[in-house]
Design a protein around this motif. Structure first.
Motif, PDB file in Angstrom:
ATOM      1  N   LYS A  91     -11.027   7.153 -10.630  1.00 44.01           N
ATOM      2  CA  LYS A  91      -9.745   7.886 -10.700  1.00 44.01           C
ATOM      3  C   LYS A  91      -9.302   8.039 -12.143  1.00 44.01           C
ATOM      4  O   LYS A  91      -8.744   9.045 -12.541  1.00 44.01           O
ATOM      5  CB  LYS A  91      -8.655   7.133  -9.923  1.00 44.01           C
ATOM      6  CG  LYS A  91      -8.561   7.564  -8.487  1.00 44.01           C
ATOM      7  CD  LYS A  91      -7.179   7.266  -7.914  1.00 44.01           C
ATOM      8  CE  LYS A  91      -7.080   7.651  -6.468  1.00 44.01           C
ATOM      9  NZ  LYS A  91      -7.042   9.075  -6.235  1.00 44.01           N
TER      10      LYS A  91
ATOM     11  N   GLU B  47       0.831  -1.223   0.000  1.00 45.40           N
ATOM     12  CA  GLU B  47       0.000   0.000   0.000  1.00 45.40           C
ATOM     13  C   GLU B  47       0.851   1.252   0.000  1.00 45.40           C
ATOM     14  O   GLU B  47       0.523   2.244  -0.628  1.00 45.40           O
ATOM     15  CB  GLU B  47      -0.887   0.013   1.241  1.00 45.40           C
ATOM     16  CG  GLU B  47      -2.304  -0.455   0.951  1.00 45.40           C
ATOM     17  CD  GLU B  47      -3.165  -0.311   2.174  1.00 45.40           C
ATOM     18  OE1 GLU B  47      -3.392   0.821   2.609  1.00 45.40           O
ATOM     19  OE2 GLU B  47      -3.577  -1.369   2.709  1.00 45.40           O
ATOM     20  N   GLU B  48       1.965   1.192   0.730  1.00 48.01           N
ATOM     21  CA  GLU B  48       2.885   2.337   0.781  1.00 48.01           C
ATOM     22  C   GLU B  48       3.500   2.621  -0.590  1.00 48.01           C
ATOM     23  O   GLU B  48       3.748   3.760  -0.960  1.00 48.01           O
ATOM     24  CB  GLU B  48       4.056   1.986   1.713  1.00 48.01           C
ATOM     25  CG  GLU B  48       3.979   2.569   3.087  1.00 48.01           C
ATOM     26  CD  GLU B  48       5.130   2.021   3.936  1.00 48.01           C
ATOM     27  OE1 GLU B  48       5.016   2.176   5.131  1.00 48.01           O
ATOM     28  OE2 GLU B  48       6.128   1.444   3.417  1.00 48.01           O
TER      29      GLU B  48
ATOM     30  N   TRP C 283      -5.134  -4.767  -6.433  1.00 46.79           N
ATOM     31  CA  TRP C 283      -4.601  -3.802  -7.404  1.00 46.79           C
ATOM     32  C   TRP C 283      -4.721  -4.324  -8.823  1.00 46.79           C
ATOM     33  O   TRP C 283      -5.059  -3.585  -9.745  1.00 46.79           O
ATOM     34  CB  TRP C 283      -3.125  -3.510  -7.099  1.00 46.79           C
ATOM     35  CG  TRP C 283      -2.912  -2.820  -5.798  1.00 46.79           C
ATOM     36  CD1 TRP C 283      -2.701  -3.403  -4.581  1.00 46.79           C
ATOM     37  CD2 TRP C 283      -2.911  -1.412  -5.557  1.00 46.79           C
ATOM     38  NE1 TRP C 283      -2.560  -2.449  -3.613  1.00 46.79           N
ATOM     39  CE2 TRP C 283      -2.670  -1.220  -4.177  1.00 46.79           C
ATOM     40  CE3 TRP C 283      -3.069  -0.285  -6.367  1.00 46.79           C
ATOM     41  CZ2 TRP C 283      -2.605   0.045  -3.600  1.00 46.79           C
ATOM     42  CZ3 TRP C 283      -3.000   0.980  -5.795  1.00 46.79           C
ATOM     43  CH2 TRP C 283      -2.774   1.128  -4.431  1.00 46.79           C
TER      44      TRP C 283
ATOM     45  N   THR D   3       0.685   3.002  -6.481  1.00 44.00           N
ATOM     46  CA  THR D   3      -0.334   4.032  -6.747  1.00 44.00           C
ATOM     47  C   THR D   3      -1.170   3.478  -7.888  1.00 44.00           C
ATOM     48  O   THR D   3      -0.721   2.606  -8.644  1.00 44.00           O
ATOM     49  CB  THR D   3       0.295   5.356  -7.211  1.00 44.00           C
ATOM     50  OG1 THR D   3       1.002   5.103  -8.442  1.00 44.00           O
ATOM     51  CG2 THR D   3       1.212   5.967  -6.181  1.00 44.00           C
ATOM     52  N   TRP D   4      -2.369   4.015  -8.071  1.00 46.65           N
ATOM     53  CA  TRP D   4      -3.219   3.540  -9.170  1.00 46.65           C
ATOM     54  C   TRP D   4      -2.560   3.835 -10.509  1.00 46.65           C
ATOM     55  O   TRP D   4      -2.622   3.021 -11.427  1.00 46.65           O
ATOM     56  CB  TRP D   4      -4.627   4.142  -9.096  1.00 46.65           C
ATOM     57  CG  TRP D   4      -5.430   3.495  -8.011  1.00 46.65           C
ATOM     58  CD1 TRP D   4      -5.842   4.054  -6.845  1.00 46.65           C
ATOM     59  CD2 TRP D   4      -5.890   2.126  -7.984  1.00 46.65           C
ATOM     60  NE1 TRP D   4      -6.536   3.128  -6.073  1.00 46.65           N
ATOM     61  CE2 TRP D   4      -6.569   1.942  -6.761  1.00 46.65           C
ATOM     62  CE3 TRP D   4      -5.789   1.041  -8.846  1.00 46.65           C
ATOM     63  CZ2 TRP D   4      -7.160   0.718  -6.400  1.00 46.65           C
ATOM     64  CZ3 TRP D   4      -6.370  -0.179  -8.495  1.00 46.65           C
ATOM     65  CH2 TRP D   4      -7.041  -0.325  -7.286  1.00 46.65           C
ATOM     66  N   GLU D   5      -1.892   4.967 -10.625  1.00 45.65           N
ATOM     67  CA  GLU D   5      -1.252   5.312 -11.915  1.00 45.65           C
ATOM     68  C   GLU D   5      -0.234   4.242 -12.290  1.00 45.65           C
ATOM     69  O   GLU D   5      -0.180   3.778 -13.426  1.00 45.65           O
ATOM     70  CB  GLU D   5      -0.562   6.688 -11.839  1.00 45.65           C
ATOM     71  CG  GLU D   5      -1.510   7.877 -11.843  1.00 45.65           C
ATOM     72  CD  GLU D   5      -2.303   8.022 -10.540  1.00 45.65           C
ATOM     73  OE1 GLU D   5      -1.864   7.499  -9.495  1.00 45.65           O
ATOM     74  OE2 GLU D   5      -3.387   8.648 -10.581  1.00 45.65           O
ATOM     75  N   LYS D   6       0.583   3.832 -11.316  1.00 41.05           N
ATOM     76  CA  LYS D   6       1.596   2.795 -11.592  1.00 41.05           C
ATOM     77  C   LYS D   6       0.911   1.465 -11.901  1.00 41.05           C
ATOM     78  O   LYS D   6       1.361   0.705 -12.763  1.00 41.05           O
ATOM     79  CB  LYS D   6       2.519   2.629 -10.386  1.00 41.05           C
ATOM     80  CG  LYS D   6       3.442   3.821 -10.194  1.00 41.05           C
ATOM     81  CD  LYS D   6       4.460   3.531  -9.122  1.00 41.05           C
ATOM     82  CE  LYS D   6       5.463   4.650  -9.008  1.00 41.05           C
ATOM     83  NZ  LYS D   6       5.263   5.477  -7.809  1.00 41.05           N
TER      84      LYS D   6
END
Ligand code: NDP
Ligand SMILES: O=C(O)C1=NCCCC1
Length: 358
Positions: free
Chosen positions: A197, A57-58, A158, A61-64
């Motif tokens: 998003k 989680e850290e 994810w 990101t959604w973009e990645k």
């Protein structure tokens, strides 16, 4: 699929092994310890780490995640990926499921092995245990050495939504105004977040069998995104009415969505998997084009859909231009199977992020 038979060509094998040994010698000096008493047999100190849910989680990101999902779909379509057959081992009412794969890619490549158990009987234990347990091992494609082990339950959170985002992008495009989410469980929530998003919908409707859970989710998402786009729907029909993109993510064992309720040209991400039932009625499958991320697996595993005479197409083939993208007026379904290649791309991404390489 990549043809790996060339590995068996003696001369090529020799050359590859020679090249790899040079790299291994380099690696040994950093990572291996020699045991002189044991004929110089190499004893390794543990070369990998277990990355926790919290660490993932850290890092992610959604973009990645969108990028990794798209690359995995592309590579699968261009054959720069090899997968073993998926294997389901029954253990009474429970099962062990495995899949392995090799993804050839500078950024996302590696070898992966995914183990996943579903023990329904865990629900009856005192105290009960979670039903699904899963670990994903990423190995270096040059040496076979394990790099990281990541929890599958976190990774699927994810992988699945970002693959749906990419399927929606390539099968439907960025025209959607209204998103309908059927099921406010884990995958319903994550699909609402990941799709919104990326597409920035003007309205995101949520329906759930237990209405209070849809209300809680809507409140939570509006608060987290300081918006008012998330709203609840009282009935499935009301939820999907005129929606451009639909997600079905429930554990229902009965049909929930009827074709007559769906807007022509809508795109549906059908996530709820069952070997016996579908959340969409037969007419929806008969009147739409159904895509998957893994045709071979879908044809074996998605029996209720196959029975209807559905011919699956692969979304990766659309992405790389092997087949034409659907027309705007076509109603499309994305039936996600999940591939070892997707898990490989995500595990490699996390491994590199963890080591500060990305
Ligand atoms: N392809 C893949 O790799 C994966 C697929 N999945 C699939 O996604 C689906 C959702 O999983 P997940 O979000 O993790 O599960 P959750 O347990 O988090 O949520 C389950 C949802 O299903 C709803 N539901 C259960 N029974 C019914 C019913 N009879 N009618 C209507 N709704 C019902 C629940 O509603 P309520 O709140 O009322 O109980 C809840 O919204 C499952 O089918 C699962 O198999 C999940 C992970 C990976
Ligand atoms: O939770 C699930 O369902 C999973 N599916 C495949 C990989 C790990 C978890």
């Amino acid at each position: 699929m990549v043809n790996i038979s060339y590995f068996y060509d003696a001369k090529v094998t020799e050359a590859i092994i020679y090249e790899m040994c040079e790299e291994i010698v380099q690696y040994e000096s950093d990572e291996f310890t020699h045991n002189e008493d044991n004929n110089n047999m190499q004893k390794m100190s543990c070369p990998y780490e277990y990355l926790t849910d919290h660490r993932i989680e850290e890092l992610l990101t959604w973009e990645k995640a969108y990028e990794a999902a798209e690359r995995a779909l592309e590579r699968f379509a261009t054959g720069e990926a090899h997968q073993s057959e998926r294997l389901k081992v029954p253990v009474g009412p429970n099962f062990l499921f495995t899949m392995c794969g090799y993804l050839k890619d500078e950024e996302y490549g590696g070898l992966v092995s995914l183990l996943f158990t579903q023990f329904i009987s865990n629900k009856k234990l005192e105290p009960p245990l979670p039903v699904v347990h899963s670990d994903i091992t990423l190995m270096d494609e040059k040496t076979g050495v394990t790099k990281v082990i990541v929890p599958g339950r976190e990774l699927v959170n994810w992988v699945l939504p970002s693959v749906s985002v990419m399927a929606t992008r390539h099968l439907h495009g960025k025209t959607g105004e209204v998103l309908a989410i059927i099921g406010a469980g884990n995958q319903g929530r994550l699909h609402a977040i990941a799709l919104h998003k990326f597409f920035n919908f003007s309205e995101v409707r949520v329906w759930n069998r237990t209405a209070s859970k849809a209300e809680d989710l809507v409140k939570q998402l509006n608060k987290a995104m300081t918006s008012s786009v998330f709203v609840t729907a009282n009935f499935v029909e009301e939820c999907v009415n005129n929606a451009d993109v639909i997600v079905t993510a429930t554990k229902a064992s009965q049909t929930l969505v009827k074709y007559s309720w769906i807007k022509k040209g809508a795109h549906i991400n059908a996530i709820g998997v069952s070997v016996v039932t579908t959340e969409l009625d037969d007419e929806t499958y008969r009147s739409s084009t159904t895509y998957t991320d893994n045709k071979e697996a879908a044809e074996i595993e998605l029996k209720p859909i196959v029975k209807l005479g559905v011919k699956f197409k692969e979304v990766g083939d659309v992405i790389v231009g092997k087949i034409q993208a659907p027309k705007k007026s076509d109603t499309t379904i994305f039936q996600s199977s999940g591939t070892a290649i997707q898990y490989c791309a995500f595990a490699r991404l996390i491994s590199d992020l963890h080591k500060g390489k990305q």
